[in-house]
Scaffold this motif. Structure first.
Motif, mmCIF file in Angstrom:
data_model
loop_
_atom_site.group_PDB
_atom_site.id
_atom_site.type_symbol
_atom_site.label_atom_id
_atom_site.label_comp_id
_atom_site.label_asym_id
_atom_site.label_seq_id
_atom_site.Cartn_x
_atom_site.Cartn_y
_atom_site.Cartn_z
ATOM 1 N N ALA A 48 0.815 -1.207 0.000
ATOM 2 C CA ALA A 48 0.000 0.000 0.000
ATOM 3 C C ALA A 48 0.848 1.254 0.000
ATOM 4 C CB ALA A 48 -0.920 0.011 1.229
ATOM 5 N N GLY A 49 2.125 1.111 0.107
ATOM 6 C CA GLY A 49 2.990 2.280 0.128
ATOM 7 C C GLY A 49 2.987 2.992 1.454
ATOM 8 N N PRO A 610 4.519 -0.676 -6.084
ATOM 9 C CA PRO A 610 4.954 -2.070 -6.191
ATOM 10 C C PRO A 610 4.078 -2.893 -7.128
ATOM 11 C CG PRO A 610 5.022 -1.342 -3.914
ATOM 12 C CD PRO A 610 4.373 -0.249 -4.693
ATOM 13 N N GLU A 611 2.757 -2.659 -7.124
ATOM 14 C CA GLU A 611 1.847 -3.382 -8.004
ATOM 15 C C GLU A 611 1.231 -2.455 -9.044
ATOM 16 O OE1 GLU A 611 1.528 -6.567 -7.904
ATOM 17 O OE2 GLU A 611 2.666 -6.901 -6.066
ATOM 18 N N GLY A 612 1.778 -1.251 -9.193
ATOM 19 C CA GLY A 612 1.182 -0.260 -10.068
ATOM 20 C C GLY A 612 1.512 -0.479 -11.529
ATOM 21 N N LEU A 613 0.946 0.382 -12.343
ATOM 22 C CA LEU A 613 1.218 0.318 -13.772
ATOM 23 C C LEU A 613 2.697 0.546 -14.058
ATOM 24 C CD1 LEU A 613 -1.863 2.342 -15.058
ATOM 25 C CD2 LEU A 613 -1.612 -0.143 -14.903
ATOM 26 N N ALA A 614 3.336 1.368 -13.243
ATOM 27 C CA ALA A 614 4.774 1.599 -13.331
ATOM 28 C C ALA A 614 5.391 1.314 -11.963
ATOM 29 C CB ALA A 614 5.060 3.039 -13.751
ATOM 30 N N LYS A 615 6.626 0.875 -11.948
ATOM 31 C CA LYS A 615 7.283 0.539 -10.693
ATOM 32 C C LYS A 615 7.849 1.796 -10.047
ATOM 33 C CE LYS A 615 6.366 -3.761 -11.249
ATOM 34 N NZ LYS A 615 5.321 -4.393 -10.398
ATOM 35 N N GLY A 616 7.904 1.780 -8.712
ATOM 36 C CA GLY A 616 8.450 2.905 -7.984
ATOM 37 C C GLY A 616 8.565 2.581 -6.519
ATOM 38 N N GLU A 617 9.328 3.396 -5.791
ATOM 39 C CA GLU A 617 9.514 3.178 -4.365
ATOM 40 C C GLU A 617 8.257 3.516 -3.572
ATOM 41 O OE1 GLU A 617 12.119 1.856 -2.664
ATOM 42 O OE2 GLU A 617 12.840 1.318 -4.665
ATOM 43 N N GLY A 618 7.558 4.555 -4.003
ATOM 44 C CA GLY A 618 6.313 4.927 -3.357
ATOM 45 C C GLY A 618 5.123 4.528 -4.220
ATOM 46 N N THR A 619 3.950 5.061 -3.874
ATOM 47 C CA THR A 619 2.729 4.765 -4.617
ATOM 48 C C THR A 619 2.075 6.067 -5.057
ATOM 49 O OG1 THR A 619 2.321 2.737 -3.370
ATOM 50 C CG2 THR A 619 0.442 3.692 -4.512
ATOM 51 N N LEU A 620 1.765 6.164 -6.328
ATOM 52 C CA LEU A 620 0.956 7.255 -6.860
ATOM 53 C C LEU A 620 -0.412 6.671 -7.159
ATOM 54 C CD1 LEU A 620 0.677 10.187 -7.835
ATOM 55 C CD2 LEU A 620 1.404 9.397 -10.107
ATOM 56 N N GLY A 659 4.640 8.068 -0.112
ATOM 57 C CA GLY A 659 6.039 7.672 -0.146
ATOM 58 C C GLY A 659 6.397 6.700 0.963
ATOM 59 N N LYS A 660 7.351 5.807 0.709
ATOM 60 C CA LYS A 660 7.770 4.850 1.722
ATOM 61 C C LYS A 660 8.455 5.534 2.892
ATOM 62 C CE LYS A 660 9.374 0.858 0.765
ATOM 63 N NZ LYS A 660 10.201 -0.286 0.291
ATOM 64 N N ASP A 661 9.022 6.727 2.645
ATOM 65 C CA ASP A 661 9.714 7.449 3.705
ATOM 66 C C ASP A 661 8.775 8.335 4.519
ATOM 67 O OD1 ASP A 661 9.089 9.290 1.786
ATOM 68 O OD2 ASP A 661 11.097 10.168 1.647
ATOM 69 N N GLY A 662 7.465 8.240 4.255
ATOM 70 C CA GLY A 662 6.502 9.059 4.986
ATOM 71 C C GLY A 662 6.047 10.291 4.242
#
Length: 747
Positions: A48-49, A610-620, A659-662
């Motif tokens: 869930a990010g 993580p499961e999004g259309l594009a990969k990334g550290e956080g979630t948009l 973001g994963k960092d808050g």
């Protein structure tokens, strides 16, 4: 009022509305199939990010994981299979400054926020089921305990906990909330953070400053040794408010709790306190609203709200198949207001008019006992049963001041009324698990006694001075006792691991209110006799996850609401037993039965993650929901008219970075269609549709600090979402563009 959108806003609206297209298509397909609700597998905090935390919410309605924004099939002593509901997880967006419910509730489809410019109370409604003023048709809870003066006879939303302390907001739709109360508009539960279960101590603090000299401070502390725990917070807010005259506010909210966290028994003793004072700037006529949306009409009107509420909650799990909860609660509410006598709809009240002081006190107590037992070869069936005892005592005192500065009411008593109520309820549900299908019949039986007795009712007398006048008609003396059976049945079918169909049929009850038949508002007449209202709701929906980044919810609903209590706006001729009502005034009465129907659509799409259309550290994440609503009165005094506060559409979208960092950022869009402000659709009360954007960001700094900022009403839309009749009434303008900054710390 609402202005045409400039190109940049049109582009933003188009982008957000386009995101609803897959949900619209799915909704159409479901409608063709004749069904419309799937529980996706629970995601973990990483997926869930979200950031990890050492606290856990102790919601009595939902005890699912923090990241969940769907209802589990069972939670504690409650059964949610066969019901449709929504959860707004506030950790997914930046911190919401106190009382911006437009943003906080954006992920709950169809929940209409009728904005109060001075923030003195919450005005919410659902699916057009009654006027939103003070949220009369929705049961408001804090950690599953009623947070209103009286959940049956005066369920006014005078108290909203500071959103800095809220972990998530849960909403059980409409009449399917039989196990929480009879209100036809559903139940909304503010779930506060905590308790801390791991050993140790944690603290947090936040300071916020904003437009119109707004200042807020919040501090919280939690400690635990793993078995015994304690936590608490204090929150203070003040400011001048968006209106130029008499729009100030000052609020103090505090909570202290002690917990025992045993293996089979948990117990929480809490004490809540709230004290708030607000200026009431009054409503504006349409012309004055267009000329200056920060103007006012009542320079001396004030309101004070105070709440003291101790609560004891115990949860016991004697074995794997049994859950027991017990709750005892008490609250002391005081609502004291000062209003200048006289005045007219939307116009400035003459400065010389004297003040009228009204004090309402509410002493309310209740006990709620529930038990759930799983049975069957694999424990696939469940039964839950409970009882509620509830009592309240609520006298009213109305006094006249000797001048426009006499807040004590020394010129003499105008009205006295004694009000009391007692309720006993028994309720239960059975969940039959038949493979992929669950069938959940339920019932609720209410025995309600209510009494309202006037001992004094005098005319106001001269508006500028002098003693109270002559008797104002016969004294009211009403006592009613009702035994009300309610029922419901829900069905779920898990057609696939990521596809669930849900259907629910339920009957709800809206008890008479204390002020049905007795009104103290200038310019508002009241019928001498009122009948209770009943609602029957049918809803069918689907919940689907066609791909990991995408989740879709859709439902069709129809509500039959009998004997709605509302108001007819003036001018109205005299007709026994009523007197004439002038323009801007209103007559409160049973206005007829209505038929409300529509569709709720919701979509959540992880664009990056993580499961999004594009990969990334956080979630948009883009989440958007749309309610299309059609309603009309089918009989009664308002037959053929559209009920008040029924927008043809309610669209809300949130584009959030988690973001994963808050780090958090959010852009929120709200679009509300045209609404009627009176049940007989008098043009003077019509509310044009409007669109509003809100933006905010929160960024982590070193040492546990965070910095936040935001802009509410980003494009400075000129609108009003609320209108009130009578003296001091008129259009309540939405707040113009305003900004805030915050600094927070957690350690």
């Amino acid at each position: 009022m609402s202005r045409p959108l400039p190109p940049v806003r049109l582009l933003a609206v188009a982008l957000l509305a386009a995101a609803s297209a897959p949900a619209l298509a799915t909704g159409s397909a479901a409608e063709t199939a004749g069904t419309t609700g799937a529980t996706a597998p629970e995601g973990d905090p990483q997926a869930a990010g979200g950031a990890t935390t050492t606290t856990q919410a102790t919601s009595i309605i939902v005890t699912a994981a923090r990241t969940s924004d769907r209802l589990p099939d069972e939670s504690g002593t409650l059964i949610f299979a066969g019901k449709l509901g929504d959860i707004a997880v506030l950790d997914d967006i930046p911190t919401v400054p106190t009382r911006n419910l437009r943003v906080a509730l954006a992920d709950i489809p169809g929940l209409l926020v009728s904005e109060v410019s001075n923030g003195s109370w919450a005005s919410l409604s659902y699916r057009g089921l009654g006027e939103p003023h003070e949220s009369w048709n929705i049961l408001t809870l804090q950690d599953a305990v009623p947070a209103v003066p009286d959940m049956y006879s005066y369920p006014a939303g005078y108290f909203t906990p500071p959103l800095e302390a809220v972990e998530r907001i849960e909403f059980i739709r409409g009449a399917s909330g039989l196990l929480y109360g009879p209100q036809p508009g559903g139940a909304i539960n503010y779930v506060l953070k905590g308790p801390r279960r791991a050993e140790g101590v944690e603290a947090e603090a936040r300071l916020i400053a904003g437009s119109w000299d707004a200042r807020q401070g919040y501090a919280g502390l939690a400690a635990s040794d793993g078995t015994l725990a304690a936590d608490g917070f204090i929150h203070y807010a003040e400011g001048d408010g968006p209106r130029r005259v008499n729009s100030d506010h000052r609020q103090t909210t505090a909570r202290a709790r002690a917990h025992y966290l045993g293996e089979t028994v948990t117990a929480t003793l809490s004490l809540d306190y709230y004290n708030a004072r607000f200026g009431e700037p009054g409503g504006l006529s349409r012309a004055r609203l267009a000329a200056d949306n920060r103007d006012g009409s009542t320079a001396r009107d004030r309101v004070r709200i105070e709440r003291l509420a101790p609560t004891l909650a115990i949860e016991w799990q004697p074995d794997d198949a049994t859950q027991v909860t017990a709750r005892a609660f008490y609250s002391r509410f005081e609502r004291e207001s000062w209003r200048q006598a006289g005045g007219s709809f939307g116009q400035v009240t003459p400065a010389a008019n004297v003040l009228i002081r009204q004090l309402q006190t509410f002493d309310t107590a209740g006990i709620d006992l529930r038990a759930r037992r799983d049975f069957g070869g694999r424990g696939q069936h469940s039964v839950t049963i409970g009882v509620l005892g509830h009592t309240s005592d609520a006298p009213v005192f109305v006094d006249k001041g000797a001048s426009n500065a006499d807040f004590a009411g020394t010129a003499g008593a105008l009205a006295r009324a004694q009000r009391s109520g007692d309720t006993a309820a028994v309720f239960g549900e059975v969940k039959f698990g038949l493979g992929d299908v669950q069938i959940v019949p339920g019932f609720r039986l209410e025995r309600i006694r209510q009494r309202v007795s006037e001992t004094l009712d005098l005319g106001v007398g001269s508006v500028t001075g002098g003693g109270p006048g002559a008797a104002n008609g016969p004294l009211g003396n009403r006592e009613t006792t009702q035994t009300v059976p309610l029922y419901g049945v829900g069905v779920t079918w898990d057609a696939a691991p990521t596809l669930r169909f849900v259907a629910n049929a339920s009957r709800a009850f809206k008890p008479l209110l204390y002020n049905d038949g007795v009104t103290f508002q200038a310019g508002v007449d009241a019928a001498g006799t009122f009948d209770a209202s009943y609602a029957f709701t049918l809803e069918a929906g689907l919940q689907a996850e066609p791909a990991p980044p995408l989740r879709i919810d859709a439902s069709l609903f129809r509500v039959e609401f009998e004997n709605q209590v509302g108001f007819l706006a003036g001018p109205l001729p005299a007709s026994p037993p009523f007197g004439a009502v002038g323009a801007g005034g209103a007559r409160r009465q049973n206005v007829g039965s209505m038929r409300n129907q529509g569709v709720d659509l919701a979509l959540r799409l992880d664009l990056v993650g993580p499961e999004g259309l594009a990969k990334g550290e956080g979630t948009l994440r883009l989440s958007t929901n749309l309610q299309l609503l059609d309603a009309t009165f089918t009989d009664g005094a308002a037959a053929g008219f559209t009920p008040q506060y029924v927008p043809g559409h309610l669209l809300r979208s949130v584009l959030a970075w988690i973001g994963k960092d808050g780090a958090r950022a959010a852009l929120t869009f709200t679009s509300v269609g045209n609404q009627q402000g009176a049940d007989n659709n008098v043009a003077d009360f019509a509310l044009p549709g409007y669109e509003v954007f809100d933006a905010s960001v929160e960024w982590p700094l070193a040492g546990g600090f965070t910095f936040g900022a935001g802009v509410n009403n980003l494009f400075d839309a000129d609108y009003a979402s609320r209108v009130r009749p009578g003296g001091g009434g008129g259009f309540d303008p939405g707040a113009p563009r305003n900004v805030f900054v915050s600094i927070g710390w957690k350690g």
